[in-house]
Enzyme design. Structure first.
Site, PDB file in Angstrom:
ATOM      1  N   GLU A 166     -10.616 -24.052   0.286  1.00  0.00           N
ATOM      2  CA  GLU A 166     -10.093 -25.387   0.562  1.00  0.00           C
ATOM      3  C   GLU A 166      -9.598 -26.115  -0.683  1.00  0.00           C
ATOM      4  OE1 GLU A 166     -13.009 -27.541   2.854  1.00  0.00           O
ATOM      5  OE2 GLU A 166     -12.693 -26.275   4.601  1.00  0.00           O
ATOM      6  N   GLU A 371     -14.258 -20.490   8.534  1.00  0.00           N
ATOM      7  CA  GLU A 371     -15.262 -21.506   8.886  1.00  0.00           C
ATOM      8  C   GLU A 371     -14.866 -22.153  10.198  1.00  0.00           C
ATOM      9  OE1 GLU A 371     -16.122 -24.568   5.937  1.00  0.00           O
ATOM     10  OE2 GLU A 371     -15.997 -23.098   4.319  1.00  0.00           O
TER      11      GLU A 371
HETATM   12  C1  PNW Z   1     -15.801 -27.625   4.437  1.00  0.00           C
HETATM   13  N1  PNW Z   1     -12.724 -33.323   4.806  1.00  0.00           N
HETATM   14  O1  PNW Z   1     -15.806 -28.857   3.827  1.00  0.00           O
HETATM   15  C2  PNW Z   1     -16.422 -26.718   3.390  1.00  0.00           C
HETATM   16  O2  PNW Z   1     -15.736 -25.544   3.101  1.00  0.00           O
HETATM   17  C3  PNW Z   1     -17.871 -26.485   3.592  1.00  0.00           C
HETATM   18  O3  PNW Z   1     -18.459 -26.244   2.345  1.00  0.00           O
HETATM   19  C4  PNW Z   1     -18.489 -27.651   4.335  1.00  0.00           C
HETATM   20  O4  PNW Z   1     -19.877 -27.598   4.384  1.00  0.00           O
HETATM   21  C5  PNW Z   1     -17.864 -27.675   5.725  1.00  0.00           C
HETATM   22  O5  PNW Z   1     -16.457 -27.744   5.649  1.00  0.00           O
HETATM   23  C6  PNW Z   1     -18.364 -28.799   6.615  1.00  0.00           C
HETATM   24  O6  PNW Z   1     -18.011 -30.045   6.080  1.00  0.00           O
HETATM   25  C7  PNW Z   1     -15.025 -29.949   4.148  1.00  0.00           C
HETATM   26  O7  PNW Z   1     -13.173 -34.415   4.468  1.00  0.00           O
HETATM   27  C8  PNW Z   1     -15.457 -31.191   3.713  1.00  0.00           C
HETATM   28  O8  PNW Z   1     -11.599 -33.192   5.309  1.00  0.00           O
HETATM   29  C9  PNW Z   1     -14.697 -32.312   3.925  1.00  0.00           C
HETATM   30  C10 PNW Z   1     -13.497 -32.188   4.572  1.00  0.00           C
HETATM   31  C11 PNW Z   1     -13.057 -30.946   5.013  1.00  0.00           C
HETATM   32  C12 PNW Z   1     -13.821 -29.833   4.793  1.00  0.00           C
END
Ligand code: PNW
Length: 481
Positions: A166, A371
């Site tokens: 990401e 994921e």
């Molecule tokens: C992803 N947003 O995180 C990550 O790859 C993981 O480590 C995380 O635990 C999972 O999704 C759940 O949150 C994100 O704000 C965190 O758009 C924030 C965002 C997107 C993905």
């Protein structure tokens, strides 16, 4: 033609990330990452939670991998911690760090579980941030060295390598909104960070192929599905396209067309002249993907608003979502209808299907869903069961959307549930639970949620297990270790 909905070689897995599960922050020669610094800074994470201990996977990895085998996983996606492997970011590689991941790979090997390794899931060695972090071009070489050295070490054992998890989060939550480490709010720098992540991927791809030609190299992109609020209003449609470009195409187009989209350059021209893109950079990025990793959780609705209200908060998906959009001040993220997870994210499996088809069309690559999952309150019943109906319903419906996309031609080779177990959810600390396994952080005991049994049945039959057969596949009391 396979007789089951999922073909025999389909990878059924679960995902984790180093800082979220390992703990052992000061063990085995590991030094601080930006997440150690950030989490130890007052006010940055909920309740001041840190990953110092996390799920103590650093010590419990063998039991955790045994649980993966019992669920029936055929793949496991995890990240290696740069601050374990090359603790200062640019000095010696650390044999103890390598040794830990060899032990993890030994266990996976024992059960025939395919490792999918991510090199960077956000834990940047602190000295590299002190030198400027992702907005500084010098970091590109540091990443390429780390990638080359790490793949060289594990090339006999690992085929699937992901450079970045990401990059949108790294660039825009790390350097624009500041909700993630290193917590900087510098819009121009965040755009330079985005480019340096793309460039570091492109150059690392070549380095990885030099040492390990058989490697299957991917980047993992998070999905933004910005649907226009009013499809009949051209301003809403235009602002949705802009958000899509700043979220998705900035990390797609360089790989396919070898260009940044004009809409990205135009909408950010008051912030930066993009002179951080040097001659030859885009050629180095174009065509450097063998596989695409897709992370998907939810969708968005946006509308045009000249002066949207900007409430404060830390939620990347809602209240301060605008801060992560340099160049999109006129985008207003609308409240979402329907069921919401404890992250405040909506449940929208039709968005998953749409996103997979779009990625298939625009990237033309084999894909692995790296994921997908949801955080829910997860009550422990008196009998010890965790009846997380919302979670296995979410997984059920999203795997259905995946099968529909496959049937329509999208080349999807695997599905990784987020996450194997509850863990450190970044700025939200331990307050959000995404696991198939429940973690009791006081005792570090793990307990199978109903979802783990549902997933085991799905994998066993290579078909999405019907929701109403759950009682016949759970164990009472649930397994724990
Ligand atoms: C992803 N947003 O995180 C990550 O790859 C993981 O480590 C995380 O635990 C999972 O999704 C759940 O949150 C994100 O704000 C965190 O758009 C924030 C965002 C997107 C993905």
């Amino acid at each position: 033609m396979s007789s089951t909905p999922f073909p025999d070689d389909f990878l059924f897995g679960a995902s984790t990330a180093s800082y979220q599960i390992e703990g052992g922050a000061h063990e085995g020669g590991r030094l601080a990452s930006i997440w150690d610094t950030f989490a130890h800074t007052q006010g940055r994470t909920l309740n001041g939670d840190t990953g110092d201990e996390a799920c103590d996977h650093f010590h419990k990895y063998a039991q955790d991998i045994k649980a993966m085998a019992e669920i029936g996983l055929t793949a496991y996606r995890f990240s290696m911690a740069w601050p374990r492997i090359r603790p200062t970011g640019d000095g010696d590689f650390n044999d103890e760090g390598f040794a830990f991941y060899h032990r993890v790979l030994d266990e996976l090997d024992k059960y025939g579980i395919e490792p999918l390794v991510t090199l960077y899931h956000w834990d940047l060695p602190q000295p590299l941030e002190d030198a400027g972090g992702w907005p500084e071009r010098a970091i590109v070489d540091r990443f390429v060295e780390y990638a080359r050295g790490t793949v060289e070490e594990f090339k006999e054992r690992v085929t699937y390598w992901t450079t970045f998890n990401e990059p949108w989060c790294t660039a825009f939550l790390g350097y624009a909104s500041g909700a993630h480490a290193p917590g900087r709010s510098e819009p121009a720098a965040s755009l330079a960070a985005a480019h340096h992540l793309n460039l570091a991927h492109g150059l690392a791809y070549k380095a990885i192929k030099e040492v390990h030609p058989e490697a299957r190299v991917s980047i993992v992109l998070n999905s933004h599905l910005p649907r226009p609020w009013n499809v009949a209003d051209p301003r809403d449609v235009a602002v949705a396209q802009k958000v899509d470009a700043l979220a998705n195409r900035i990390f797609m187009d360089p790989y396919t067309t070898g260009k940044y989209p004009a809409i990205v350059l135009d909408s950010t021209s008051s912030l930066t002249d993009w002179s951080f893109v040097h001659e030859g950079d885009l050629d180095a990025i174009k065509g450097t993907l063998d596989v695409l990793g897709v992370n998907y959780y939810s969708s968005h609705v946006v509308r045009f608003n000249d002066a949207p209200h900007r409430p404060s908060g830390q939620d990347g998906h809602n209240s301060t979502v605008h801060h992560c959009w340099p160049g999109a001040d006129d985008a207003e993220f609308m409240p979402l209808v329907g069921k919401r997870t404890t992250m405040g994210w909506n449940v929208d499996e039709s968005g998953f299907h749409a996103h997979l088809m779009r990625m298939h069309r625009d990237m033309g690559l084999p894909m692995i869903v790296t994921e997908n999952g949801a955080s829910w309150p997860d009550e422990v019943s008196d009998d010890g069961r965790i009846r997380d109906v919302d979670r296995y319903t979410y997984l059920h419906d999203h795997m259905g959307a995946l099968l529909k996309a496959r049937a329509e031609g999208a080349d999807i080779r695997g599905y990784m549930a987020w996450s194997l177990m509850d863990n450190f959810e970044w700025a939200y600390g331990y307050s959000k639970r995404f696991g198939l396994l429940r973690v009791d952080y006081a005792s570090q005991e793990r307990t199978w949620k109903d979802s783990a049994y549902w997933y085991r049945e799905t994998i066993r039959t290579r078909a999405i297990a019907p929701l109403d057969t759950l009682e016949s596949v759970v164990e009472n009391p649930p397994r724990a270790y």
